[in-house]
Each structure stands twice: as C-alpha cells, then as structure tokens.
Design a protein around this motif. Structure first.
Motif, PDB file in Angstrom:
ATOM      1  N   UNK A 104       0.835  -1.196   0.000  1.00  0.00           N
ATOM      2  CA  UNK A 104       0.000   0.000   0.000  1.00  0.00           C
ATOM      3  C   UNK A 104       0.873   1.249   0.000  1.00  0.00           C
ATOM      4  N   UNK A 105       0.569   2.177  -0.903  1.00  0.00           N
ATOM      5  CA  UNK A 105       1.316   3.425  -1.019  1.00  0.00           C
ATOM      6  C   UNK A 105       0.651   4.477  -0.129  1.00  0.00           C
ATOM      7  N   UNK A 106       1.401   5.066   0.818  1.00  0.00           N
ATOM      8  CA  UNK A 106       0.792   6.090   1.681  1.00  0.00           C
ATOM      9  C   UNK A 106       0.418   7.325   0.883  1.00  0.00           C
ATOM     10  N   UNK A 107      -0.655   7.981   1.290  1.00  0.00           N
ATOM     11  CA  UNK A 107      -1.141   9.172   0.589  1.00  0.00           C
ATOM     12  C   UNK A 107      -0.259  10.382   0.915  1.00  0.00           C
ATOM     13  N   UNK A 108       0.037  11.205  -0.080  1.00  0.00           N
ATOM     14  CA  UNK A 108       0.788  12.446   0.184  1.00  0.00           C
ATOM     15  C   UNK A 108      -0.089  13.461   0.925  1.00  0.00           C
ATOM     16  N   UNK A 109       0.566  14.374   1.638  1.00  0.00           N
ATOM     17  CA  UNK A 109      -0.172  15.390   2.371  1.00  0.00           C
ATOM     18  C   UNK A 109       0.745  16.579   2.633  1.00  0.00           C
ATOM     19  N   UNK A 110       0.129  17.709   3.035  1.00  0.00           N
ATOM     20  CA  UNK A 110       0.842  18.920   3.433  1.00  0.00           C
ATOM     21  C   UNK A 110       0.556  19.190   4.907  1.00  0.00           C
ATOM     22  N   UNK A 168       7.114  23.801  -1.903  1.00  0.00           N
ATOM     23  CA  UNK A 168       6.015  22.828  -1.956  1.00  0.00           C
ATOM     24  C   UNK A 168       6.428  21.603  -1.133  1.00  0.00           C
ATOM     25  N   UNK A 169       6.378  21.706   0.212  1.00  0.00           N
ATOM     26  CA  UNK A 169       6.882  20.624   1.077  1.00  0.00           C
ATOM     27  C   UNK A 169       5.871  19.484   1.222  1.00  0.00           C
ATOM     28  N   UNK A 170       5.670  18.728   0.159  1.00  0.00           N
ATOM     29  CA  UNK A 170       4.712  17.632   0.190  1.00  0.00           C
ATOM     30  C   UNK A 170       5.350  16.423   0.884  1.00  0.00           C
ATOM     31  N   UNK A 171       4.555  15.724   1.696  1.00  0.00           N
ATOM     32  CA  UNK A 171       4.995  14.527   2.411  1.00  0.00           C
ATOM     33  C   UNK A 171       4.487  13.280   1.694  1.00  0.00           C
ATOM     34  N   UNK A 172       5.266  12.199   1.827  1.00  0.00           N
ATOM     35  CA  UNK A 172       4.916  10.893   1.241  1.00  0.00           C
ATOM     36  C   UNK A 172       4.759  10.965  -0.282  1.00  0.00           C
ATOM     37  N   UNK A 173       5.529  11.839  -0.915  1.00  0.00           N
ATOM     38  CA  UNK A 173       5.435  11.940  -2.376  1.00  0.00           C
ATOM     39  C   UNK A 173       6.260  10.834  -3.013  1.00  0.00           C
ATOM     40  N   UNK A 174       5.670  10.104  -3.966  1.00  0.00           N
ATOM     41  CA  UNK A 174       6.332   9.019  -4.691  1.00  0.00           C
ATOM     42  C   UNK A 174       6.197   9.309  -6.182  1.00  0.00           C
ATOM     43  N   UNK A 175       7.313   9.584  -6.835  1.00  0.00           N
ATOM     44  CA  UNK A 175       7.274   9.988  -8.245  1.00  0.00           C
ATOM     45  C   UNK A 175       6.736   8.888  -9.154  1.00  0.00           C
ATOM     46  N   UNK A 176       6.812   7.604  -8.728  1.00  0.00           N
ATOM     47  CA  UNK A 176       6.309   6.512  -9.550  1.00  0.00           C
ATOM     48  C   UNK A 176       4.788   6.395  -9.495  1.00  0.00           C
ATOM     49  N   UNK A 214      -3.679  15.829  -2.242  1.00  0.00           N
ATOM     50  CA  UNK A 214      -3.275  16.912  -1.341  1.00  0.00           C
ATOM     51  C   UNK A 214      -3.194  18.217  -2.122  1.00  0.00           C
ATOM     52  N   UNK A 215      -3.442  19.337  -1.389  1.00  0.00           N
ATOM     53  CA  UNK A 215      -3.464  20.643  -2.034  1.00  0.00           C
ATOM     54  C   UNK A 215      -2.970  21.703  -1.042  1.00  0.00           C
ATOM     55  N   UNK A 216      -2.121  22.606  -1.549  1.00  0.00           N
ATOM     56  CA  UNK A 216      -1.569  23.683  -0.720  1.00  0.00           C
ATOM     57  C   UNK A 216      -1.682  24.993  -1.493  1.00  0.00           C
ATOM     58  N   UNK A 217      -2.286  26.007  -0.877  1.00  0.00           N
ATOM     59  CA  UNK A 217      -2.434  27.317  -1.510  1.00  0.00           C
ATOM     60  C   UNK A 217      -1.479  28.306  -0.861  1.00  0.00           C
ATOM     61  N   UNK A 218      -0.743  29.025  -1.707  1.00  0.00           N
ATOM     62  CA  UNK A 218       0.211  30.039  -1.253  1.00  0.00           C
ATOM     63  C   UNK A 218      -0.266  31.394  -1.755  1.00  0.00           C
TER      64      UNK A 218
END
Length: 224
Positions: free
Chosen positions: A77-83, A103-111, A164-168
């Motif tokens: 199972x691939x963990x979900x990314x989050x901010x 853009x400090x995203x956590x659990x990001x997997x490029x694959x 996940x979504x982050x607004x700046x």
C-alpha cells in the motif's frame, strides 16, 4: 511299409531323424515364485504387486497455490501524500521582482504521484515540465515566480491531484504585527520594569535593618 514305420516313430517321439521335423514337448507351467527366482535371488527378481495409492485432493492443492500466488503478487500500500500546512501567506516588499515558493509535500512518490503548480486556475507546471519559461523549478518542486510591480496579491496552488493541495498567497507589504489584547475595560495595563522596582526594595530593607539595630546600639552604649 517303410513310410508307415517312419510315421510311427515320429508320432511316438522316440527317434529324431535328420531332416525330419519334430514338435517340442510341452513344458509344465511354472509358478510366479519359480519364474522370479525364489525370494528375489535370481536375475530379474520377483515382482511385488504395488498397492493402490490413496486418492489425492488436487482441489486443495490448487486453492493453496492460488492463495500463495495472490500473496506474492499483492502490491504494498502506497501512503497518501499530504501537506502539514494547506494555506500559507507570504509577505514580500512592494518592489520585489520574484519570489520562491516551496512545496513541502509529504509521502510523495514519483512513480505513483504527479505534482502540479497553478497560478489561480491556470496550469504552470506538470511534474518536471514547466509550461512558461518565466517560471523555474528545482528538484524539490520549489517554484520561482515573477512578480508584477503593480500587483497587490497573487495566489499559487501546489497540488497532488485528488490527494493533497496547498495554496500560497503572496501579499505585498510588511507583515502585520501581532497585537496584545488589552485588559477588561478597554484600557491597556502598563507595569514598571522590574529593574526599577529592585532598588526601591533594597532601600526599604536597609532602612528596616537600621531601625532594628538602633535600640541595640543604644543599649550597648549605656551599659558601657
């Protein structure tokens, strides 16, 4: 007569003449133990009849093989990314020409994931691909954006679609200071610094000590 005599000899089997065909005598049938050479001592020992094997449950074996195959092919199972912060305000000086947005995203997997940048609702980048050369991005997906001289506010969004979504929000001008709430009644409470009260307390202590020692000094003087 001679031919008759020869026929009789052949029929009786007592004489074998050259050139005359004779039939072999029938041999008695041998038992299976004799044919095998006793207890297996002779060449090609006796053949022991094999027992019938028990029925094998092939259905259980196929189910077990299918279960093992499912376990081996099951993907982790691939963990979900989050901010950690989804809405951020950045304050820049009024004449600033560019700013770098993280853009400090956590659990990001490029694959398994892709990261997108937007200015408002306009796409700016898709993964490593930037759509407009006025922007630049590093390996950590930090986006450097140009700022217009007459702008008052700009919004950018860093997003992993459906995850996940982050607004700046870029704001121009000094960051507002934090105000301390006033006491009840609307008037601010002011207090003297601690360094000012310390000397007064020390003076009072010395005066009290002198007042207590004065009678003692008088008593000693009158005694002597």
């Amino acid at each position: 007569m001679r031919h008759l005599w020869l026929l009789l000899l052949i029929a009786c089997g007592s004489v074998q003449l050259p050139g005359v065909l004779t039939y072999p005598e029938a041999l008695p049938a041998k038992s299976s133990s004799a044919a095998g050479g006793g207890d297996g001592g002779g060449a090609g020992g006796g053949v022991t009849p094999t027992e019938t094997s028990k029925d094998y449950d092939y259905e259980d074996e196929s189910q077990q093989a299918a279960a093992n195959l499912a376990k081996s092919t099951e993907s982790p199972k691939i963990p979900d990314p989050y901010f950690e912060q989804t809405d951020v305000d950045i304050y820049v000086p009024i004449n600033t020409t560019s700013v770098k947005l993280d853009c400090p995203v956590r659990n990001y997997n490029a694959q398994h994931h892709v990261l997108l940048w937007y200015k408002g609702k306009t796409p700016v980048s898709n993964g490593d691909n930037i759509f407009d050369k006025i922007y630049s991005m590093d390996k950590k997906f930090s986006l450097t954006v140009p700022l217009a001289s007459n702008a008052t506010e700009e919004r950018y969004v860093c997003e992993v679609p459906n995850k996940a979504r982050r607004q700046v929000t870029i704001r121009f001008g000094p960051e507002p200071s934090t105000t301390v709430p006033s006491a009840a009644g609307g008037s601010a409470v002011t207090s003297a610094p601690a360094k000012d009260s310390a000397p007064h307390g020390r003076d009072i202590s010395l005066w009290l000590i002198g007042l207590l020692l004065a009678p003692l000094q008088l008593a000693v003087s009158f005694r002597f």
